[in-house]
Design an enzyme around this catalytic site. Structure first.
Site: not given
Ligand code: UD1
Ligand code: CA
Length: 462
Positions: A16, A78-79, A103, A226, A364, A375
């Site tokens: 995004r 994913g996280t 983030d 984001n 310069y 000076n």
């Molecule tokens: C996430 C949370 C959400 C919370 C929000 C708060 C999850 C599934 N959701 O959502 O509940 O309210 O943060 O800000 O956890 N990242 C990785 N690897 C990945 C995916 C993400 O390292 O495969 C990192 C990203 O760089 C980022 C963080 O994890 O720093 C969060 O990822 P992001 O996709 O922004 O999650 P949100 O949708 O904001």
């Molecule tokens: Ca986020």
């Protein structure tokens, strides 16, 4: 005291943001977001946090430095998967581990310390930071049971209409017992989107009732970045916090709305910062200085009692009591002594200017050494570049460079020597000498008068 580990989730693509730059490396007030989060963790007692990054590991190392253990998440699944990658880097570590997203750059060491101590107190296997957001769109929602106990977290995409109305959100800031987390992560199933959600481990923990919620009052701390607009919002919040910190320490900020000070800048007390001023990078400013208005200073060290007016300075060191500007451009590699004067429309680059020296107008000075109390007259130019290489100019102590002197480098002007105004100097001048390098003046008596008479006659004839 139990040891403490930390994991920063920073591998996400940040789609995004619509950028080539990985989201975690975007700076806020001069510091990459991932570093702001990692730094708060370090301040809370984590010696070397794990930074989970994607394929851009070299770029991350360059931007974030040696304070981290880097773990590479090969595919952004994913996280939860990112967290698993981070845990692997911790080997068989067994204590508490802080987890936060890169983030969420405004998170503080106090938040981490609070979570850690609450978890310890109640021997919980997880403590989760939550807060109320006036607009919770995009955040995971905290679902509680009828008695108010945490049940699970539901992501925006999976939330039912009623759940979307919940304003208490998951901040993505946690502390976990590492062993329990490892175990829970291995049991997760992918979401509809095929991602593994870290938020899903809560449901596994809460069944056993050993996951606590710590609800924080200040939602600003947990702003998730984001988009570029979130980035601007986060920067505005941090910027005001930085200005406030300086004001508390005795710095006058005339106009907070137009003053931009990076996170790592240090300013001494009784210094005045005037409107439209940008202080960046690792800039250090002493006490009792006047800085601005309309000034940009990056990575400079400025001693006490200096004034910098309507000017641009970068990677320079300025001695006590020196005055710069208005409209000066002091560039990389410049070192200026005490009580010197760099005036209007003067550009100085990679030069050493002695104390009490004065370069007051329209000059310069590049790749030069200017001695003490020299000076340099208006319009003096050092011709430092011959089209192939840069050459040095040396101006001795107490020398007097006449206005509009052109100094063709390499050239040395001895101590106390003088150059005649308008001279082109391409040979060294000995100490105490006068050098004149210009055409000798001739006066032709009555020439102007006679010429005018001739022209008038001719005009009358025609
Ligand atoms: C996430 C949370 C959400 C919370 C929000 C708060 C999850 C599934 N959701 O959502 O509940 O309210 O943060 O800000 O956890 N990242 C990785 N690897 C990945 C995916 C993400 O390292 O495969 C990192 C990203 O760089 C980022 C963080 O994890 O720093 C969060 O990822 P992001 O996709 O922004 O999650 P949100 O949708 O904001
Ligand atoms: Ca986020």
């Amino acid at each position: 005291m139990p040891s403490l580990a930390g994991i920063v989730l920073a591998a996400g693509k940040g789609t995004r943001m619509k950028s080539e730059t990985p989201k975690a490396l975007f700076p806020i007030c001069g510091v990459p977001m991932a570093e702001l989060v990692g730094r708060a963790m370090r301040e809370a007692g984590v010696k070397k946090p794990v930074m989970v990054v994607g394929q851009f590991v070299e770029q991350a190392r360059e931007a974030l430095g040696k304070n981290y253990i880097y773990a590479i998440q090969k595919k952004q699944l994913g996280t939860a998967d990112a967290c698993r990658t981070g845990l692997e880097a911790l080997g068989d570590y067994n204590g508490y581990v802080l987890v936060a997203s890169a983030d969420t750059p405004l998170v503080t060491k106090e938040v981490f310390s609070t979570l850690f101590s609450k978890a310890k107190e109640s021997k919980a296997i997880c403590a989760l930071a939550t807060c109320e957001m006036s607009d919770p769109t995009g955040y995971g929602r905290i679902v509680r049971d009828d008695s108010g106990y945490l049940k699970r977290i539901v992501e925006e995409a999976d939330a039912a209409r009623e759940e979307k109305k919940i304003s208490e959100v998951c901040t993505s800031v946690y502390v976990f017992d590492a062993k329990s987390l490892r175990n829970a992560l291995s049991k997760l199933r992918p979401s509809k989107k095929g991602e593994f959600y870290l938020t899903d481990v809560i449901e596994l923990f809460s069944e056993r009732g050993n996951c606590i919620v710590v609800k924080f009052a200040d939602s600003k701390t947990f702003l998730g970045v984001n988009t570029r607009w979130h980035l601007a919002e986060a920067e505005k919040i941090l910027r005001m916090q930085i200005l406030q910190r300086h004001a508390q320490e005795g710095v006058t900020i005339r106009d907070p709305h137009t003053t931009y000070i990076h996170f790592d800048v240090r300013i001494g007390k009784d210094t005045n910062i005037e409107p439209m001023t940008f202080l960046e990078g690792k800039t250090r400013i002493g006490e009792r200085c006047q800085i601005g208005p309309c000034t940009k200073i990056k990575d400079c060290s400025i001693a006490d009692e200096c004034s910098v007016l309507l000017s641009h300075l970068q990677e320079a060191v300025i001695g006590k009591g020196t005055r710069v500007g208005p409209f000066a451009n002091v560039r990389t590699g410049t070192k200026i002594g005490e009580n010197a004067r760099i005036g209007n429309f003067v550009e100085v680059k990679n030069s050493e200017i002695g104390k009490n020296a004065s370069i007051a107008h329209l000059s310069y000075i590049g790749d030069s050494t200017v001695g003490e109390s020299a000076n340099v007259g208006a319009g003096t130019i050092t011709c430092n570049f011959d089209g192939f290489q840069k050459n040095r100019t040396v101006i001795g102590a107490g020398a007097f460079i006449g206005s509009n002197t052109t100094l063709i480098a390499p050239v040395t002007i001895g101590d106390r020597a003088i150059t005649g105004a308008g001279s082109v100097i391409n040979e060294d001048v000995p100490p105490d000498a006068l050098a004149i390098g210009r055409a000798k003046q001739i006066n032709k008596e009555n020439w102007a008068k006679e010429w005018r008479q001739k022209r008038t006659k001719r005009a009358k004839k025609s």
